[in-house]
Design a protein around this motif. Structure first.
Motif, PDB file in Angstrom:
ATOM      1  N   ALA A   6       0.842  -1.203   0.020  1.00  0.00           N
ATOM      2  CA  ALA A   6       0.026   0.240  -0.003  1.00  0.00           C
ATOM      3  C   ALA A   6       1.046   1.156  -0.050  1.00  0.00           C
ATOM      4  CB  ALA A   6      -0.987  -0.113   1.194  1.00  0.00           C
ATOM      5  N   GLU A   7       0.315   2.429  -0.609  1.00  0.00           N
ATOM      6  CA  GLU A   7       0.780   3.699  -0.817  1.00  0.00           C
ATOM      7  C   GLU A   7       0.403   4.429   0.432  1.00  0.00           C
ATOM      8  OE1 GLU A   7       1.923   2.237  -4.593  1.00  0.00           O
ATOM      9  OE2 GLU A   7      -0.091   2.275  -3.752  1.00  0.00           O
ATOM     10  N   LEU A   8      -0.736   4.207   0.881  1.00  0.00           N
ATOM     11  CA  LEU A   8      -1.295   4.908   1.901  1.00  0.00           C
ATOM     12  C   LEU A   8      -1.968   3.831   2.965  1.00  0.00           C
ATOM     13  CD1 LEU A   8      -3.565   7.959   0.411  1.00  0.00           C
ATOM     14  CD2 LEU A   8      -1.428   8.275   1.799  1.00  0.00           C
ATOM     15  N   LEU A   9      -1.556   4.142   4.101  1.00  0.00           N
ATOM     16  CA  LEU A   9      -1.739   3.192   5.307  1.00  0.00           C
ATOM     17  C   LEU A   9      -2.414   3.917   6.410  1.00  0.00           C
ATOM     18  CD1 LEU A   9       1.264   2.404   4.130  1.00  0.00           C
ATOM     19  CD2 LEU A   9       0.472   0.321   5.348  1.00  0.00           C
ATOM     20  N   PHE A  10      -3.811   3.537   6.565  1.00  0.00           N
ATOM     21  CA  PHE A  10      -4.842   4.119   7.613  1.00  0.00           C
ATOM     22  C   PHE A  10      -4.902   3.358   8.823  1.00  0.00           C
ATOM     23  CE2 PHE A  10      -6.298   6.103   3.688  1.00  0.00           C
ATOM     24  CZ  PHE A  10      -5.676   7.455   3.766  1.00  0.00           C
ATOM     25  N   VAL A  11      -4.483   3.979   9.838  1.00  0.00           N
ATOM     26  CA  VAL A  11      -4.233   3.032  11.243  1.00  0.00           C
ATOM     27  C   VAL A  11      -5.467   3.464  12.110  1.00  0.00           C
ATOM     28  CG1 VAL A  11      -2.550   2.925  13.158  1.00  0.00           C
ATOM     29  CG2 VAL A  11      -1.818   2.930  10.754  1.00  0.00           C
ATOM     30  N   THR A  12      -5.748   2.438  12.974  1.00  0.00           N
ATOM     31  CA  THR A  12      -6.990   2.513  13.800  1.00  0.00           C
ATOM     32  C   THR A  12      -6.443   2.917  15.331  1.00  0.00           C
ATOM     33  OG1 THR A  12      -7.108   0.182  14.118  1.00  0.00           O
ATOM     34  CG2 THR A  12      -8.584   1.233  12.654  1.00  0.00           C
ATOM     35  N   GLU A  13      -5.329   2.366  15.704  1.00  0.00           N
ATOM     36  CA  GLU A  13      -4.989   2.339  17.196  1.00  0.00           C
ATOM     37  C   GLU A  13      -3.326   2.498  17.183  1.00  0.00           C
ATOM     38  OE1 GLU A  13      -4.548  -1.676  19.164  1.00  0.00           O
ATOM     39  OE2 GLU A  13      -6.331  -1.825  18.080  1.00  0.00           O
ATOM     40  N   PRO A  14      -2.994   3.163  18.275  1.00  0.00           N
ATOM     41  CA  PRO A  14      -1.281   3.283  18.379  1.00  0.00           C
ATOM     42  C   PRO A  14      -0.515   2.229  18.045  1.00  0.00           C
ATOM     43  CG  PRO A  14      -2.614   4.363  19.943  1.00  0.00           C
ATOM     44  CD  PRO A  14      -3.635   3.638  19.366  1.00  0.00           C
ATOM     45  N   ALA A  15      -0.852   1.048  18.512  1.00  0.00           N
ATOM     46  CA  ALA A  15      -0.070  -0.184  18.129  1.00  0.00           C
ATOM     47  C   ALA A  15       0.227  -0.342  16.692  1.00  0.00           C
ATOM     48  CB  ALA A  15      -0.925  -1.561  18.791  1.00  0.00           C
ATOM     49  N   GLY A  16      -0.746  -0.023  15.925  1.00  0.00           N
ATOM     50  CA  GLY A  16      -0.591  -0.130  14.471  1.00  0.00           C
ATOM     51  C   GLY A  16       0.613   0.666  13.967  1.00  0.00           C
ATOM     52  N   LEU A  17       0.822   1.970  14.610  1.00  0.00           N
ATOM     53  CA  LEU A  17       1.999   2.938  14.027  1.00  0.00           C
ATOM     54  C   LEU A  17       3.260   2.101  14.475  1.00  0.00           C
ATOM     55  CD1 LEU A  17       0.673   6.125  15.667  1.00  0.00           C
ATOM     56  CD2 LEU A  17       0.604   5.338  13.277  1.00  0.00           C
ATOM     57  N   HIS A  18       3.364   1.523  15.469  1.00  0.00           N
ATOM     58  CA  HIS A  18       4.498   0.883  16.266  1.00  0.00           C
ATOM     59  C   HIS A  18       4.890  -0.435  15.363  1.00  0.00           C
ATOM     60  CE1 HIS A  18       4.617   3.535  19.499  1.00  0.00           C
ATOM     61  NE2 HIS A  18       3.240   3.004  20.030  1.00  0.00           N
ATOM     62  N   ASN A  19       3.912  -1.027  14.772  1.00  0.00           N
ATOM     63  CA  ASN A  19       3.947  -2.258  14.071  1.00  0.00           C
ATOM     64  C   ASN A  19       4.538  -1.907  12.650  1.00  0.00           C
ATOM     65  OD1 ASN A  19       3.110  -4.123  16.008  1.00  0.00           O
ATOM     66  ND2 ASN A  19       0.878  -3.919  15.343  1.00  0.00           N
ATOM     67  N   LEU A  20       4.153  -0.826  11.968  1.00  0.00           N
ATOM     68  CA  LEU A  20       4.502  -0.450  10.669  1.00  0.00           C
ATOM     69  C   LEU A  20       5.920   0.121  10.801  1.00  0.00           C
ATOM     70  CD1 LEU A  20       1.036   1.037   9.694  1.00  0.00           C
ATOM     71  CD2 LEU A  20       1.909  -0.989   8.585  1.00  0.00           C
ATOM     72  N   ARG A  21       6.163   0.888  11.794  1.00  0.00           N
ATOM     73  CA  ARG A  21       7.684   1.380  11.841  1.00  0.00           C
ATOM     74  C   ARG A  21       8.535   0.273  12.355  1.00  0.00           C
ATOM     75  NH1 ARG A  21       6.401   4.964  15.821  1.00  0.00           N
ATOM     76  NH2 ARG A  21       5.649   6.357  14.262  1.00  0.00           N
ATOM     77  N   ARG A  22       8.045  -0.724  12.960  1.00  0.00           N
ATOM     78  CA  ARG A  22       9.140  -1.769  13.031  1.00  0.00           C
ATOM     79  C   ARG A  22       9.350  -2.606  11.588  1.00  0.00           C
ATOM     80  NH1 ARG A  22       6.239  -4.399  16.577  1.00  0.00           N
ATOM     81  NH2 ARG A  22       5.248  -5.816  14.890  1.00  0.00           N
ATOM     82  N   GLU A  23       8.273  -2.568  10.849  1.00  0.00           N
ATOM     83  CA  GLU A  23       8.618  -3.185   9.612  1.00  0.00           C
ATOM     84  C   GLU A  23       9.017  -2.411   8.674  1.00  0.00           C
ATOM     85  OE1 GLU A  23       4.707  -4.688   8.725  1.00  0.00           O
ATOM     86  OE2 GLU A  23       4.365  -5.912  10.749  1.00  0.00           O
ATOM     87  N   GLY A  24       9.549  -1.340   8.957  1.00  0.00           N
ATOM     88  CA  GLY A  24      10.308  -0.478   7.999  1.00  0.00           C
ATOM     89  C   GLY A  24       9.597   0.322   6.734  1.00  0.00           C
ATOM     90  N   ILE A  25       8.015   0.572   7.238  1.00  0.00           N
ATOM     91  CA  ILE A  25       7.443   1.155   6.323  1.00  0.00           C
ATOM     92  C   ILE A  25       7.377   2.995   6.792  1.00  0.00           C
ATOM     93  CG2 ILE A  25       4.787   1.819   5.615  1.00  0.00           C
ATOM     94  CD1 ILE A  25       4.366  -1.350   5.922  1.00  0.00           C
ATOM     95  N   SER A  26       7.737   3.606   5.728  1.00  0.00           N
ATOM     96  CA  SER A  26       7.970   5.080   6.028  1.00  0.00           C
ATOM     97  C   SER A  26       6.828   5.939   6.591  1.00  0.00           C
ATOM     98  CB  SER A  26       8.231   5.503   4.990  1.00  0.00           C
ATOM     99  OG  SER A  26       7.671   5.732   3.823  1.00  0.00           O
ATOM    100  N   ASP A  27       6.930   6.666   7.718  1.00  0.00           N
ATOM    101  CA  ASP A  27       5.802   7.383   8.368  1.00  0.00           C
ATOM    102  C   ASP A  27       5.246   8.181   7.322  1.00  0.00           C
ATOM    103  OD1 ASP A  27       7.154   6.346  10.684  1.00  0.00           O
ATOM    104  OD2 ASP A  27       7.766   8.223  11.417  1.00  0.00           O
ATOM    105  N   GLY A  28       5.677   8.645   6.355  1.00  0.00           N
ATOM    106  CA  GLY A  28       4.995   9.552   5.315  1.00  0.00           C
ATOM    107  C   GLY A  28       3.870   8.925   4.551  1.00  0.00           C
ATOM    108  N   ARG A  29       3.978   7.469   4.664  1.00  0.00           N
ATOM    109  CA  ARG A  29       2.731   6.619   4.059  1.00  0.00           C
ATOM    110  C   ARG A  29       1.729   6.239   5.012  1.00  0.00           C
ATOM    111  NH1 ARG A  29       6.155   1.682   2.049  1.00  0.00           N
ATOM    112  NH2 ARG A  29       3.973   0.925   1.773  1.00  0.00           N
TER     113      ARG A  29
END
Length: 370
Positions: free
Chosen positions: A141-164
């Motif tokens: 995905a180019e845009l990732l819409f997150v429902t809860e704070p844990a999602g932000l941590h998971n995506l950052r851990r997987e190397g997905i850029s914050d801008g997406r």
């Protein structure tokens, strides 16, 4: 800007309904709906279009009702033709069902941008097909819409850029907040001759719980134990019903006193039943979120949850085994007024679809590959 919204299973309809409406408030956005037909049962599909004021889908793929692998292959072939015809700027997928991954794969191959709603949810259990679906979809995905704070941590851990990544809240709550009053006016509880707080609502459908005779026997013991305390309303998912019949256990379930078996309910009916239940016993993902918002105790039979905020802030209890004794203990706490008090997580305010629509409207359209 043209957006194709993908629906295929019950939770998808609930999430896409407010998004489609929000997109249509922007003259520059053309929003269309593609229904894969992953859930082909009328009670799991058609009724949701009617109750949630969704227009009939622009495309109905009518995929084969077989294994996830065959469904994925069928969706890939059929959705590819839709992409060629429509030439969309974006496809929007929600959740983690087979349709989510298959349409994301097809769009990625065609060079079409992907927006994923409910991105970043992780249970840590790769044995769950949903975990594989959402992890791969997030990577595409180019845009990732997150429902809860844990999602932000998971995506950052997987190397997905914050801008997406965008923390927007929970679009499922948009629908619940909008239709809650309408569900109460329908009064399914009263129509069934029940009163608020007089019953426990139950659903079970995950393969790990319902596909084996051992799992079904444990579920039946839980039903028997719970029915000694409260009326049990057991909404039978088609998969669960088929497994009970296949294993010769349906008659045993029907013989348990103080149990009422329900066919799959419409969205409004089930929302009313959830809100007025003493507690809910389930293995569902979305119900964990809905009960948290409604402040109804929820006992979830799974080894892990991809929605940890429902346990940390909400009313959800995660139970790792189908143990009747565990249910007895938790139900006693609830009936004695000792259920934990939950709170509504951040941005679960009924405005998530509007935030998503604004972000997509303001995101530059990528020039398609030649």
């Amino acid at each position: 800007m043209k957006i194709l919204n993908i629906v295929g299973a019950r939770p998808n309809f609930i999430k896409v309904a407010p998004l489609h409406k929000a997109f249509r408030t922007y003259p520059a956005i053309e929003s269309k709906i593609v229904h894969t037909g992953q859930h082909y049962d009328t009670q799991l599909s058609d009724i949701f279009f009617h109750q949630l004021d969704l227009p009939q889908p622009d495309y109905q793929l009518n995929v084969c009702p077989e294994t996830p692998t065959r469904q994925t292959a069928d969706i890939l072939l059929k959705f590819e033709q839709v992409l060629l015809t429509e030439q969309p700027d974006w496809i929007l997928v929600v959740g983690d069902v087979t349709s989510t991954l298959a349409c994301a794969l097809a769009a990625s191959q065609a060079g079409v941008c992907i927006a994923h709603v409910e991105a970043g949810l992780r249970s840590g259990d790769r044995q769950m097909p949903e975990e594989r679906n959402r992890t791969i979809t997030d990577a595409l995905a180019e845009l990732l819409f997150v429902t809860e704070p844990a999602g932000l941590h998971n995506l950052r851990r997987e190397g997905i850029s914050d801008g997406r990544v965008h923390f927007v809240g929970n679009v499922m709550i948009d629908t619940l907040a909008q239709y809650r009053q309408k569900a109460n006016e329908l009064d399914t509880v009263g129509a069934m001759g029940l009163i608020s707080g007089s019953y426990v609502l139950m659903t079970m459908h995950r393969p790990s719980n319902v596909d084996s005779e051992e799992g079904l026997n444990r579920i039946l013991k839980i039903v028997e134990e719970t029915a000694c305390r409260k009326t049990v309303l057991f909404s039978l998912h088609p998969r669960t019903k088929a497994s009970l019949l296949r294993n010769g256990l349906m008659m045993r379930l029907m013989a348990i006193p103080n149990v009422r078996l329900l066919e799959p309910q419409g969205y409004l009916e089930f929302l009313n039943l959830m809100e007025h239940a003493t507690a809910i016993i389930t293995d569902s993902g979305g119900i964990q979120e809905e009960t948290t918002y409604l402040n109804v105790p929820c006992l979830t039979f799974r080894n892990s949850t991809e929605r940890p905020v429902t346990v940390e802030l909400g009313t959800n209890h995660l139970l790792a085994d189908l143990n009747p004794e565990t249910v007895r203990q938790k139900l006693t706490e609830i009936l004695e007024g000792r259920a934990k008090m939950g709170s509504v997580p951040p941005l679960w305010d009924g405005q998530t679809a509007g935030r998503i629509a604004e972000i997509m409207h303001n995101t530059p359209i990528r020039i398609k590959k030649a």
